[in-house]
Design a protein around this motif. Structure first.
Motif, PDB file in Angstrom:
ATOM      1  N   ALA A  44     -72.135  50.042 104.989  1.00 12.39           N
ATOM      2  CA  ALA A  44     -72.578  49.851 105.965  1.00 12.39           C
ATOM      3  C   ALA A  44     -72.912  48.913 107.173  1.00 12.39           C
ATOM      4  O   ALA A  44     -73.029  49.594 108.670  1.00 12.39           O
ATOM      5  N   HIS A  45     -72.236  47.975 106.846  1.00 13.59           N
ATOM      6  CA  HIS A  45     -72.388  47.076 108.283  1.00 13.59           C
ATOM      7  C   HIS A  45     -71.206  46.793 108.112  1.00 13.59           C
ATOM      8  O   HIS A  45     -69.551  46.908 107.530  1.00 13.59           O
TER       9      HIS A  45
ATOM     10  N   MET B 219     -77.311  35.739  99.014  1.00 14.45           N
ATOM     11  CA  MET B 219     -78.488  36.217  99.176  1.00 14.45           C
ATOM     12  C   MET B 219     -80.216  36.936  98.372  1.00 14.45           C
ATOM     13  O   MET B 219     -79.686  37.107  96.927  1.00 14.45           O
ATOM     14  N   PRO B 220     -81.265  36.690  99.157  1.00 16.58           N
ATOM     15  CA  PRO B 220     -81.984  36.748  98.451  1.00 16.58           C
ATOM     16  C   PRO B 220     -82.284  38.200  98.047  1.00 16.58           C
ATOM     17  O   PRO B 220     -82.283  38.902  98.766  1.00 16.58           O
ATOM     18  N   PRO B 221     -83.178  38.457  96.895  1.00 18.34           N
ATOM     19  CA  PRO B 221     -83.270  39.508  96.668  1.00 18.34           C
ATOM     20  C   PRO B 221     -83.968  40.306  97.517  1.00 18.34           C
ATOM     21  O   PRO B 221     -83.284  42.242  97.357  1.00 18.34           O
TER      22      PRO B 221
ATOM     23  N   LYS C  56     -83.350  40.218 101.239  1.00 13.39           N
ATOM     24  CA  LYS C  56     -82.358  41.057 101.768  1.00 13.39           C
ATOM     25  C   LYS C  56     -81.534  41.919 101.070  1.00 13.39           C
ATOM     26  O   LYS C  56     -81.047  42.583 101.813  1.00 13.39           O
TER      27      LYS C  56
ATOM     28  N   LYS D 170     -80.938  45.127 103.352  1.00 15.52           N
ATOM     29  CA  LYS D 170     -80.217  44.608 104.082  1.00 15.52           C
ATOM     30  C   LYS D 170     -78.495  45.583 103.560  1.00 15.52           C
ATOM     31  O   LYS D 170     -77.508  46.199 104.531  1.00 15.52           O
ATOM     32  N   HIS D 171     -78.519  45.390 102.142  1.00  8.77           N
ATOM     33  CA  HIS D 171     -77.346  46.066 101.591  1.00  8.77           C
ATOM     34  C   HIS D 171     -77.883  47.284 100.861  1.00  8.77           C
ATOM     35  O   HIS D 171     -77.103  48.398 100.764  1.00  8.77           O
ATOM     36  N   ALA D 172     -78.857  47.219 100.561  1.00  8.17           N
ATOM     37  CA  ALA D 172     -79.083  48.620  99.137  1.00  8.17           C
ATOM     38  C   ALA D 172     -79.504  49.467 100.321  1.00  8.17           C
ATOM     39  O   ALA D 172     -78.763  51.204 100.644  1.00  8.17           O
TER      40      ALA D 172
ATOM     41  N   ARG E  24     -78.752  30.128  93.204  1.00  5.17           N
ATOM     42  CA  ARG E  24     -78.540  31.165  94.587  1.00  5.17           C
ATOM     43  C   ARG E  24     -77.891  30.395  95.350  1.00  5.17           C
ATOM     44  O   ARG E  24     -77.199  30.584  96.607  1.00  5.17           O
TER      45      ARG E  24
ATOM     46  N   HIS F 129     -76.990  32.947 107.158  1.00  7.06           N
ATOM     47  CA  HIS F 129     -78.161  32.426 106.119  1.00  7.06           C
ATOM     48  C   HIS F 129     -77.934  31.247 105.695  1.00  7.06           C
ATOM     49  O   HIS F 129     -79.466  30.444 105.158  1.00  7.06           O
TER      50      HIS F 129
ATOM     51  N   MET G 108     -71.512  41.795  95.409  1.00 10.80           N
ATOM     52  CA  MET G 108     -70.931  40.864  96.334  1.00 10.80           C
ATOM     53  C   MET G 108     -72.095  39.955  97.104  1.00 10.80           C
ATOM     54  O   MET G 108     -72.169  39.289  97.131  1.00 10.80           O
TER      55      MET G 108
ATOM     56  N   TYR H 213     -70.586  46.651  96.089  1.00  7.50           N
ATOM     57  CA  TYR H 213     -70.781  46.042  97.177  1.00  7.50           C
ATOM     58  C   TYR H 213     -72.151  45.297  97.330  1.00  7.50           C
ATOM     59  O   TYR H 213     -72.731  44.192  97.981  1.00  7.50           O
TER      60      TYR H 213
ATOM     61  N   PRO I 201     -79.960  50.564 103.813  1.00  4.28           N
ATOM     62  CA  PRO I 201     -79.074  51.515 104.836  1.00  4.28           C
ATOM     63  C   PRO I 201     -77.812  51.983 104.552  1.00  4.28           C
ATOM     64  O   PRO I 201     -77.913  53.127 104.869  1.00  4.28           O
ATOM     65  N   ASN I 202     -77.461  52.253 102.918  1.00  4.66           N
ATOM     66  CA  ASN I 202     -76.674  53.198 102.140  1.00  4.66           C
ATOM     67  C   ASN I 202     -77.273  54.515 101.787  1.00  4.66           C
ATOM     68  O   ASN I 202     -77.213  54.937 101.052  1.00  4.66           O
TER      69      ASN I 202
ATOM     70  N   ALA J 279     -65.098  48.672  97.814  1.00  2.58           N
ATOM     71  CA  ALA J 279     -65.703  49.073  96.917  1.00  2.58           C
ATOM     72  C   ALA J 279     -67.029  47.752  97.755  1.00  2.58           C
ATOM     73  O   ALA J 279     -67.874  47.883  97.140  1.00  2.58           O
ATOM     74  N   SER J 280     -66.013  46.482  97.443  1.00  5.21           N
ATOM     75  CA  SER J 280     -67.176  45.051  97.567  1.00  5.21           C
ATOM     76  C   SER J 280     -67.791  44.922  99.280  1.00  5.21           C
ATOM     77  O   SER J 280     -68.530  44.041  99.193  1.00  5.21           O
ATOM     78  N   PHE J 281     -66.916  45.771 100.232  1.00  2.70           N
ATOM     79  CA  PHE J 281     -67.075  45.247 101.496  1.00  2.70           C
ATOM     80  C   PHE J 281     -68.872  46.789 101.011  1.00  2.70           C
ATOM     81  O   PHE J 281     -69.055  47.778 100.557  1.00  2.70           O
ATOM     82  N   ASN J 282     -69.840  46.106 101.929  1.00  3.23           N
ATOM     83  CA  ASN J 282     -70.703  47.468 102.557  1.00  3.23           C
ATOM     84  C   ASN J 282     -70.725  48.060 103.170  1.00  3.23           C
ATOM     85  O   ASN J 282     -70.374  47.826 104.337  1.00  3.23           O
TER      86      ASN J 282
ATOM     87  N   ARG K 258     -75.091  39.652  96.457  1.00  9.14           N
ATOM     88  CA  ARG K 258     -75.790  38.643  94.955  1.00  9.14           C
ATOM     89  C   ARG K 258     -75.098  37.445  95.315  1.00  9.14           C
ATOM     90  O   ARG K 258     -75.777  37.044  95.155  1.00  9.14           O
TER      91      ARG K 258
END
Lengths: 563, 318
Positions: free
Chosen positions: A112-113, B224-226, B228, B232-234, A91, A125, B218, B215, B236-237, A107-110, B220
């Motif tokens: 929400a941000h 990003m650790p699980p 986060k 942070k990513h799942a 990782r 990070h 992306m 996303y 908020p949606n 689709a790959s940009f979130n 991952r």
């Protein structure tokens, strides 16, 4: 391979085996692939869908997608063996030393941000940069990638930015930690040709500037010819051959590679309009249309389609091609103008059309996957329109379905009782064609019917459509954004931009200069197999006048987002 | 931003229309009950004259539509008429009770909502592990046990056997806030147990539903650790479905507390409603129903607005 020496090897994959989980068992999907990549080298990975290109790309990051596992072989990245490394170690490479650019940036940009917050996520990070520094760096990368308004664009949300710009922002994001390797997974496949150019140019520039190694995955040979130093061809999880780009283009060794190269060769003779006073079978007259309360999406669209001919309607996404099809089929009544069939005006709404009028506007769709009900047997999918329009029953109906399956070159006894998910993409598209034929129409609308298919399969479909046209005297309205397809099958071409027809005429005339400036832009934007095509084009147009910039209209308004 | 205001105003308007329709239903449903209200109130032994006098006093001789308009007009000004039993103002009888119910609901919600969402995120993160299964089994058990049973179990273990908390949640004027919290802890805990499962499972499902999105992959592949990736990513949606389930459960905390109030002898509106129904005190029943309906509509409205506000496409138009 003279440019790269052995001591510069960055990624060394040997005998990679990957399995995928399906039907309760693990089946091999990558069957022993070797891959060697040097610092600063760009390797093009090409093949049809299902060849395992993306799976290998992910594996280069030590990543196995859900439902897959790396079952054998070795992946060595800069001296580190990824198959035995812990999940934490792997990782730590992702985002920092190996980055990924996905097919669909939208689709790959979130959603929400903000774009820039997603950009700075990895450097912050990994404690490479503080947030503010990372933001400054992002703006600089945006500038290098020639994004408009680089100081400000990152502070928008993904949906506020067009598809081509997002794809460049994603490339900038991949660069945020200055990785040694970037995996580009079909980064321009979802874009229009005019937008594709600027993304290609941006990617090539930035990879050059930072001497980043890259694996460039695509199914488009002409694109890979512009981008890669070396090309590797894959088929069903195995390597077919690998060579430098120049050699691969001029002297492919394997039959499969040669067949890929030869795909674009299908071309049928161009037919001319009948001169004996035959009426056009479909005539679109001065049509305006808009979706509920919105702006006009079609503006004074007029063209004719004569019996037995193929009219290709081309243009970028959002130009109104599919909307025109909806007006012809009666799904979207026009706000002005009319559609004539065989000289008779068609009622604007499909609800008001007679069965015989409905029969005449059949459609074949882009995504055969979603256009066929997965829970209905083939015999019913094809049988229902035959029953509805021709009133066939019992053995007559069965005979008709068999006939239709024969027509599309599928063995009736084998496919009669099957369900769509059991078929391949090309077979599904053939069923779509048979369903349209079941109504016995004189005219069929083909909406991007080959764009979701691999080139070899697509060619098969084009040949089939051509044969059916000759045998049954069908007229086609062929909606596409792929000019190679137009070249091979069209008789006449209608070019659309922003809901207007900008040029129309016989194909040969359209492909010979002088063109309307927009047609010219479209034509010159289609990648060619010549590896120097992009370089030459950029020199001709100038770096600041490519893609969307070149497509801007006189009043300077920006093209609508393709997202 | 004006688009959002328009949307909210539209929803608010729709909410008012719904409330109006509900008020008609409530009023005429009671009208439709068999028998004569005055007769029912006075009982079988009443003479003709007393019944007639009561009818006169209650205005029962006016046409139904007039009485409805009078009732609605009064309700709009906070006057729900007088109780048939005690003859005192309905509004007065209800106000304190309703505040008590609101307090208990708020108490339970303050514990349950964060608890359920955090637990939902944790089980999504550790999906298909022992922890995930245990949390699912436990919350399912608590949601499928009747509230009164849960209440009695809690009384048995946390009150009778250990003496930690009082078994009866009677309130007296001038009680300190700390004492109030202690007295009402057991009913609040019972409600927490009842509503947590639904919210937790929706949080888990909404997050897991998004894990196949490009996303998320992306994130991952950015290393990003699980945790986060999920937080942070799942998350908020995933707010829209979560907010809706939270609102539904909050409404339940107010309108569905009858049994819990009875078990713990808590002076809330649910008890009042039960009493009023058994004594055929219709003005109180109507007022309670209208308040419950308004609560439901208001909370659903809040959920709609919340979902809209968490959608970046609506918050930040092009």
């Amino acid at each position: 391979m003279g440019r790269f020496s052995e001591k510069d090897v960055l990624l060394d994959i040997t005998d990679l085996q990957i399995e995928g989980y399906s039907d309760e068992t693990w089946v091999p999907i990558i069957k022993g692939v070797d891959l060697k990549l040097h610092r600063g080298e760009v390797l093009g990975l090409i093949g049809e869908s299902g060849a395992g290109k993306s799976t290998i790309g992910a594996a280069a990051m030590g990543y196995a997608r859900d439902g897959t596992r790396i079952s054998g072989g070795s992946i060595e990245f800069d001296g580190m063996e990824l198959t035995t490394a812990s999940e934490g170690e792997r990782r730590a490479l992702r985002g920092s030393r190996i980055a990924y650019v996905a097919q669909s940036a939208a689709a790959s940009f979130n959603p929400a941000h903000k774009i820039i917050d997603q950009h700075t996520e990895a450097p912050v990070h990994y404690r490479i940069q503080k947030r503010m520094e990372a933001q400054e760096d992002a703006k600089e990368l945006y500038e290098r990638l020639r994004l408009p308004n680089p100081q400000e664009i990152g502070f928008r949300y993904p949906h506020q930015v067009s598809g081509g710009q997002l794809q460049r922002a994603m490339t900038a994001m991949a660069m945020s930690c200055r990785p040694d390797l970037i995996i580009f997974d079909e980064p321009t496949t979802a874009l229009d040709v005019t937008t594709q150019i600027e993304v290609l140019a941006a990617i090539r520039d930035i990879v050059d500037q930072f001497n980043t190694a890259a694996i460039y995955i695509t199914h488009d040979l002409a694109v890979v010819a512009q981008m890669a130093d070396t090309i590797k061809v894959l088929l069903k999880g195995e390597e077919v051959e690998q060579a430098t780009t120049d050699r691969m283009l001029t002297d492919p060794q394997e039959d499969y590679t040669k067949s890929l190269w030869a795909v674009r060769s299908f071309k049928r003779p161009q037919k001319a309009r009948p001169t004996d006073g035959t009426k056009p079978i479909v005539s679109v007259r001065g049509v305006d249309a808009s979706y509920t309360g919105g702006d006009k999406v079609l503006d004074d669209v007029s063209f004719d389609i004569y019996p037995g001919m193929t009219v290709a309607v081309v243009g970028e996404s959002g130009s109104g091609k599919s909307t025109t099809a909806r007006v012809i089929t009666g799904l979207l009544p026009p706000s002005k103008g009319e559609v004539l069939f065989d000289g008779e005006p068609l009622p604007p709404r499909y609800e008001d059309r007679s069965r015989d009028q409905l029969r005449q506007a059949q459609m074949i769709y882009q995504m055969a996957d979603t256009a066929l009900n997965p829970k209905v047997r083939i015999r019913e999918i094809i049988g229902r329109p035959a029953q509805f329009y021709s009133g066939l029953k019992g053995s007559a109906l069965k005979q008709r379905v068999d006939e239709l399956l024969d027509l599309i070159e599928l063995e009736p006894s084998q496919y009669y009782n099957r369900y769509p998910p059991e078929l391949s993409g090309g077979q599904k598209q053939r069923i779509g064609i048979a369903r349209a034929l079941a109504a016995e129409p004189d005219f069929i609308i083909c909406d991007e019917v080959t764009s979701a298919l691999d080139q070899l399969v697509a060619e098969g479909i084009l040949k089939l459509l051509d044969r059916l046209q000759n045998e049954l005297g069908l007229a086609y309205m062929f909606i596409t954004h792929d000019l190679a397809t137009v070249r091979s099958i069209a008789d006449e071409v209608v070019v659309m931009q922003n809901g207007r027809v900008v040029e129309q005429g016989p194909k040969e005339q359209m492909f010979t200069p002088p063109h309307h400036p927009y047609t010219d832009l479209l034509l010159s934007s289609v990648p060619e197999m010549d590896p120097n095509w992009l370089t030459t084009l950029l020199e001709e147009r100038g770096v600041d006048n490519i893609g969307e910039a070149a497509g801007e209209t006189k009043d300077g308004s920006e093209k609508a987002s393709s997202a | 931003m004006s688009d959002i205001f328009k949307l909210v105003a539209k929803r608010l308007g729709l909410g008012l229309v719904t409330l109006f329709v509900v008020s008609i239903l409530i009023f005429f449903a009671v009208e439709l009950l068999p028998g004569d209200i005055a007769q029912a109130v006075l009982g079988q032994g009443a003479t003709e004259e007393t019944v007639a006098r009561l009818r006169e006093r209650m205005g029962l001789n006016d046409p139904a539509i007039m009485r409805y308009l009078n009732w609605l007009g009064g309700a709009l000004q906070g006057d729900f008429g007088v109780s048939l039993i005690s003859g005192t103002s309905v509004t007065e009888a209800i106000t304190q009770r309703f505040l008590n119910t609101l307090f208990l609901a708020a108490y339970a919600a303050v514990i349950a909502v964060p608890f359920a969402i955090i637990l939902g995120v944790l089980v999504a993160l550790m999906r298909d592990t022992l922890f995930d299964r245990a949390a699912n089994v436990l919350t399912l058990t608590s949601i499928s046990s009747p509230e009164f049973f849960l209440g009695y179990v809690l009384i048995l273990y946390l009150s009778v056997k250990t003496g930690w908390f009082p078994a009866i949640s009677s309130l007296s004027p001038g009680m300190g806030f700390g004492e109030l919290l202690e007295r009402t802890f057991l009913p609040a805990l019972t409600l927490v147990l009842v509503v947590t499962a639904h919210m937790m499972r929706m949080t888990r499902a909404a997050i897991i539903n998004l894990l196949a999105s490009p996303y998320i992959e992306m994130a991952r592949l950015k290393g990003m650790p699980p945790w986060k990736v999920i937080v942070k990513h799942a998350l908020p949606n995933a707010w829209a479905p979560i907010i809706n389930v939270v609102a539904l459960n909050l409404a339940y905390l107010i309108t569905g507390v009858v049994l819990v109030e009875v078990v713990f002898v808590y002076p809330g509106i649910g008890q009042l409603l039960v009493d009023a129904v058994s004594k055929r005190d219709f003005p109180i029943v109507q007022a309670c129903c209208l308040i419950f309906a308004a609560t439901f509509i208001l909370l659903n409205l809040a959920a709609d607005v919340g979902s809209i506000l968490t959608n970046p496409r609506l918050r930040h138009p092009k």
